[in-house]
Write a protein that holds these residues in place. Structure first.
Motif, mmCIF file in Angstrom:
data_model
loop_
_atom_site.group_PDB
_atom_site.id
_atom_site.type_symbol
_atom_site.label_atom_id
_atom_site.label_comp_id
_atom_site.label_asym_id
_atom_site.label_seq_id
_atom_site.Cartn_x
_atom_site.Cartn_y
_atom_site.Cartn_z
ATOM 1 N N ILE A 231 0.836 -1.207 0.000
ATOM 2 C CA ILE A 231 0.000 0.000 0.000
ATOM 3 C C ILE A 231 0.868 1.254 0.000
ATOM 4 C CG2 ILE A 231 -1.653 1.341 1.366
ATOM 5 C CD1 ILE A 231 -2.794 -1.413 2.298
ATOM 6 N N ARG A 232 1.965 1.217 0.753
ATOM 7 C CA ARG A 232 2.868 2.381 0.813
ATOM 8 C C ARG A 232 3.443 2.686 -0.575
ATOM 9 N NH1 ARG A 232 8.125 2.571 0.823
ATOM 10 N NH2 ARG A 232 8.354 0.331 1.265
ATOM 11 N N VAL A 233 3.938 1.658 -1.258
ATOM 12 C CA VAL A 233 4.522 1.870 -2.586
ATOM 13 C C VAL A 233 3.441 2.229 -3.598
ATOM 14 C CG1 VAL A 233 5.818 0.779 -4.461
ATOM 15 C CG2 VAL A 233 6.460 0.344 -2.093
ATOM 16 N N LEU A 234 2.254 1.644 -3.448
ATOM 17 C CA LEU A 234 1.150 1.952 -4.350
ATOM 18 C C LEU A 234 0.786 3.435 -4.250
ATOM 19 C CD1 LEU A 234 -1.930 -0.330 -4.898
ATOM 20 C CD2 LEU A 234 -2.179 2.135 -4.871
ATOM 21 N N ASN A 235 0.757 3.961 -3.048
ATOM 22 C CA ASN A 235 0.454 5.388 -2.863
ATOM 23 C C ASN A 235 1.555 6.269 -3.453
ATOM 24 O OD1 ASN A 235 -2.058 5.072 -1.609
ATOM 25 N ND2 ASN A 235 -1.116 4.773 0.409
ATOM 26 N N GLN A 236 2.795 5.809 -3.380
ATOM 27 C CA GLN A 236 3.890 6.539 -4.023
ATOM 28 C C GLN A 236 3.710 6.542 -5.538
ATOM 29 O OE1 GLN A 236 7.515 4.637 -2.764
ATOM 30 N NE2 GLN A 236 7.413 5.430 -0.664
ATOM 31 N N ALA A 237 3.267 5.415 -6.058
ATOM 32 C CA ALA A 237 3.089 5.286 -7.507
ATOM 33 C C ALA A 237 2.055 6.275 -8.031
ATOM 34 C CB ALA A 237 2.671 3.857 -7.854
#
Length: 441
Positions: free
Chosen positions: A233-239
């Motif tokens: 979720i953290r990386v998805l939000n960065q994306a």
């Protein structure tokens, strides 16, 4: 005009036309070719250039006619090759292959033609022949990474995973700046179940290509499969802050829905799927979103909504895995809702469609499994078991085959045999084993 002067004039016009075609000046090139044809209708270059012109503007039928005229003047290997390309692009694949073989017989032998022959066989769903020609193309020109990418893709479809991984490592070594190699490597690692290795490799790939949203998608997917939902979720939000995120937004929304479902956030999972369908209703991602919605509602025992999603997928008649799944779930929902007559018709209809598909695609093991599941639900146990045994004869490592057989044996009162089959299924795919005492569907 003297003969030599005439010949030079026609050659000059053809050369000018060829140069104009390369820079996209189609009408100007056409005027040159018309003049050349008027001066001498028997010059092969004129018709070859006409063919090239029509190929450039995607008028493939006209290109075929032009190359055919060129072949009437001169039967050369390169012209057979060009004619074959026009046939292939005009969806006359068998005719294209016939002319590629004519080119070979005429002594023409190029890596590009081997590649196009591979493409033609791939179009005909003959992966063994496609691989043969992609390999030939790669051997003739090892510097073309696009040939290697195609070869690896066919190897994957043929189940040649070890060879595909080796070829991918070669691809990464000869074309380290090509995105495809990293993407393929990640997919192969995930397919092999090497999820931690896949996460590590994907992370390194995103650091190498920080603006590549598709590699970021691969990275998030690896973490989700490894059940590292917090970091996913953290990386998805960065994306979402990436420059090219919008181009791949629907894919990320599918991932977000899957992660939300795993975290029992049903409402948000539904929201993601519905938004994905609204953005691109005719896309493959919309089909996957509809499939997830159907399963979400089914698990929640909201059978009316599950059937609504199934009907929507069936209505599209895409013939893809989501369509095949929806045919079965539609019948199952009707059965669970007590609509016996309608469910009986739906099962028979689904089975008829599945049978036709497997006749046309004999390697479609997933569709054979749906056929067996329909027979099981219709309580035609002997036929269902026969179908399941046939699937096991093709591949003994499909866990779901054992779970369906177990359901049948339980229905027949053979609990010991059913339990043994479930043990086999869980050994192959541990995630199928119910947790916390819950029974799986």
């Amino acid at each position: 005009m003297e003969l030599n002067e005439l010949k030079l004039e026609v050659l000059d016009l053809n050369q000018q036309a060829a140069m104009l075609i390369k820079v996209g000046k189609v009408q100007e090139a056409k005027a040159k070719l018309e003049k050349a044809a008027d001066l001498d209708p028997m010059v092969v270059d004129t018709y070859r250039n006409y063919g090239d012109l029509y190929m450039a503007v995607e008028q493939y039928k006209d290109a075929k006619n032009a190359y055919k005229k060129a072949l009437l003047v001169e039967k050369s290997g390169v012209l057979y090759f060009l004619y074959g390309n026009a046939c292939f692009m005009n969806d006359d694949v068998h005719e294209g292959l016939e002319n590629y073989n004519n080119a070979i017989s005429a002594g023409y032998d190029s890596d590009e033609m081997m590649f196009f022959m591979g493409m033609a066989y791939e179009h005909l769903n003959d992966d063994n022949m496609a691989l043969r020609y992609f390999q030939k193309a790669s051997l003739k020109n090892p510097s073309r990474p696009d040939y290697m990418v195609k070869k690896i893709s066919v190897m994957v479809r043929l189940g040649m995973m070890e060879s595909a991984e080796k070829e991918t490592d070669v691809l990464l070594s000869v074309a380290p700046e090509l995105y495809d190699g990293y993407h393929i490597k990640i997919q192969l690692l995930m397919q092999r179940g090497a999820l931690r290795e896949a996460v590590t490799f994907a992370k390194a790939a995103t650091e190498r290509f920080p603006e590549d949203a598709e590699l970021m998608y691969d990275y998030v997917k690896c973490m989700a499969l490894a059940k590292d939902y917090e970091n996913a979720i953290r990386v998805l939000n960065q994306a979402k802050q990436m420059k090219y995120f919008e181009a791949v937004k629907t894919g990320f929304m599918i991932l977000e829905a899957q992660i939300a479902a795993e975290n029992d956030n049903f409402d948000y999972a539904v929201q993601c799927c519905e938004e994905c369908i609204a953005i691109a209703p005719d896309s493959e991602q919309a089909g996957e979103a509809g499939f997830i919605l159907m399963n979400l509602y089914f698990v929640q025992e909201n059978l009316e909504q599950a059937m609504k999603q199934a009907n929507a997928l069936v209505a599209k008649e895409t013939g893809d895995p989501y369509y095949h799944a929806a045919l079965y779930y539609k019948a199952l929902c009707l059965k669970r809702l007590g609509k016996q007559e309608e469910s009986s018709f739906a099962y028979k209809n689904a089975n008829a469609i599945y049978r036709l598909h497997t006749l046309q695609n004999p390697a479609a093991v997933d569709v054979y499994l749906y056929r067996a599941m329909c027979l099981k639900d219709m309580e035609e146990y002997d036929k269902a078991l026969e179908m399941l045994d046939f699937i096991l004869g093709l591949d003994e490592e499909i866990a779901e085959v054992y779970t369906v057989k177990a359901e049948i044996y339980n229905a027949m009162g053979k609990k010991a045999q059913a339990d043994a089959l479930l043990d086999k299924a869980y050994a192959i795919k541990p995630e199928l084993k119910p947790q916390d005492g819950k029974d799986g569907e």
